[in-house]
Design a protein around this motif. Structure first.
Motif, short mmCIF file in Angstrom:
data_model
loop_
_atom_site.label_atom_id
_atom_site.label_comp_id
_atom_site.label_asym_id
_atom_site.label_seq_id
_atom_site.Cartn_x
_atom_site.Cartn_y
_atom_site.Cartn_z
N TRP A 111 0.81 -1.21 0.00
CA TRP A 111 0.00 0.00 0.00
C TRP A 111 0.84 1.27 0.00
O TRP A 111 0.43 2.30 -0.55
CB TRP A 111 -0.95 -0.01 1.20
N ASP A 112 2.00 1.24 0.62
CA ASP A 112 2.87 2.42 0.59
C ASP A 112 3.22 2.81 -0.85
O ASP A 112 3.16 3.98 -1.22
CB ASP A 112 4.17 2.15 1.37
N GLU A 113 3.58 1.81 -1.64
CA GLU A 113 3.95 2.06 -3.03
C GLU A 113 2.75 2.56 -3.83
O GLU A 113 2.89 3.44 -4.70
CB GLU A 113 4.51 0.79 -3.65
N PHE A 114 1.56 2.02 -3.54
CA PHE A 114 0.35 2.49 -4.20
C PHE A 114 0.10 3.96 -3.86
O PHE A 114 -0.23 4.76 -4.75
CB PHE A 114 -0.84 1.63 -3.77
N ARG A 115 0.28 4.32 -2.60
CA ARG A 115 0.08 5.72 -2.19
C ARG A 115 1.09 6.63 -2.87
O ARG A 115 0.76 7.76 -3.27
CB ARG A 115 0.18 5.83 -0.68
N VAL A 116 2.33 6.18 -2.97
CA VAL A 116 3.36 6.99 -3.65
C VAL A 116 2.95 7.27 -5.09
O VAL A 116 3.04 8.41 -5.56
CB VAL A 116 4.73 6.27 -3.60
N ALA A 117 2.49 6.25 -5.80
CA ALA A 117 2.08 6.43 -7.20
C ALA A 117 0.89 7.37 -7.30
O ALA A 117 0.85 8.25 -8.19
CB ALA A 117 1.74 5.07 -7.82
N VAL A 118 -0.08 7.23 -6.40
CA VAL A 118 -1.27 8.09 -6.43
C VAL A 118 -0.88 9.55 -6.18
O VAL A 118 -1.32 10.46 -6.90
CB VAL A 118 -2.30 7.62 -5.39
N ILE A 119 -0.05 9.78 -5.17
CA ILE A 119 0.35 11.16 -4.85
C ILE A 119 1.18 11.75 -5.98
O ILE A 119 1.03 12.93 -6.33
CB ILE A 119 1.12 11.19 -3.52
N TYR A 120 2.06 10.94 -6.57
CA TYR A 120 2.88 11.44 -7.68
C TYR A 120 1.99 11.88 -8.84
O TYR A 120 2.17 12.98 -9.40
CB TYR A 120 3.83 10.34 -8.14
N LEU A 121 1.02 11.05 -9.21
CA LEU A 121 0.12 11.41 -10.30
C LEU A 121 -0.71 12.64 -9.94
O LEU A 121 -0.96 13.52 -10.79
CB LEU A 121 -0.81 10.24 -10.63
N LEU A 122 -1.14 12.73 -8.68
CA LEU A 122 -1.91 13.90 -8.23
C LEU A 122 -1.09 15.17 -8.35
O LEU A 122 -1.58 16.21 -8.83
CB LEU A 122 -2.36 13.69 -6.78
#
Length: 315
Positions: A111-122
């Motif tokens: 989930w940490d990696e998923f959050r990183v990708a989401v925040i980066y795209l945001l």
């Protein structure tokens, strides 16, 4: 108000690289995977007999090859996002851990990696939208006052707008740089907490970004110099060091490339240093901001709980 030392934040990547040399190489190898896969696909296809026949008959690779390379490039971008999220999360965990080691080099896929990708795209989407709005406002204001200004005043006005745009961009980048490490620290998106953490620190974060740019430029120049010296040394070993290298470098390079036996040993020789450089640049891009969050967060007074401490969080 809690604060942070800019030079300590800049020094954090060097500390981590010194403490974790093997992890730095592993992070670099993981970061290079999308590029390696893309080149492997391209070169394997270029060696296909049908493609060689097309070059001989048509004089080029044909439109199919261009479409295929474009599709592979898009695939590489997706892989780069995934791999980048994994490495950024690993570097951030390692910075939070200070001196604690991890058998998997803090690499996880959860989930940490998923959050990183989401925040980066945001951040990318918000940056593009904000830049478009700022440009529209700047064009509207410029068009309304342009005819009222003299040529010297127009130049000053244009220069002031450029400087203002750069400062606003740096301010946004500085505040946004804390979102990803804050999310990893709290093990949730924590966008509001990450943004609020930068209150009162905005211009120090801008100073940190400027210092990191200078450090990255200096490191890149040194690495380029080393790479050129290594290339010359390998070329001298294979193709001979003579005036041909200076008079006709293209012909000399072709002669060097005509010795295929050298590429395997050379690739094996340079893989580790290239991976270390890649990993070190990952540290430069992530560790300083993880250091800032560690210093500013009240939760950083104790060791933060991350998926490095809870492997069950990873999948």
């Amino acid at each position: 108000m809690r604060s942070f030392d800019i030079m300590e934040a800049v020094a954090e990547p060097f500390r981590q690289a010194g403490r974790r040399p093997l992890a730095t190489i592993v992070w670099g190898l993981v970061g290079l995977l999308p590029t390696v896969i893309l080149f492997a696909l391209v070169f394997s296809f270029m060696g296909h007999g049908a493609l060689i026949d097309a070059v001989e008959t048509q004089g080029d690779f044909g439109p199919e090859f261009g479409l295929l390379v474009n599709a592979w490039a898009n695939l590489a971008q997706v892989l780069d996002l995934i791999v980048g999220a994994v490495v950024i999360a690993a570097v951030t965990r390692a910075t939070f851990a200070v001196r604690r080691k991890d058998a998997a080099f803090f690499l996880r896929l959860g989930w940490d990696e998923f959050r990183v990708a989401v925040i980066y795209l945001l951040i990318v989407v918000l940056a593009v939208v904000a830049l478009a709005l700022i440009m529209l406002i700047a064009v509207a204001v410029g068009a309304s006052v342009w005819s009222l200004l003299s040529p010297p005043s127009r130049m000053l006005f244009f220069t002031a707008m450029i400087i203002g745009l750069v400062l606003v961009s740096l301010w946004f980048a500085g505040r946004a740089s804390l979102l990803i490490p804050t999310a990893i620290l709290h093990r949730r998106l924590a966008i509001e907490e990450g943004w609020k953490m930068g209150r009162g620190q905005s211009w120090r974060l801008v100073g940190l970004l400027i210092m990191l740019f200078i450090v990255m430029l200096a490191v890149a120049l040194v690495m380029m110099l080393v790479a050129v010296l290594v290339a010359l040394a390998v070329g001298a070993l294979v193709g001979g060091m003579d005036w041909t290298m200076l008079e006709d470098p293209e012909d000399w390079a072709m002669d060097v490339g005509s010795d295929p036996w050298i590429w395997g040993p050379v690739a094996a020789l340079i893989l580790i240093p290239v991976a270390w450089v890649q990993g070190f640049f990952q540290l430069l891009g992530s560790a300083p901001f993880a250091h800032v969050v560690r210093e500013l967060s009240t939760a950083a007074d104790s060791t933060p709980e991350t998926t490095a401490d809870n492997p069950d969080e990873s999948v």
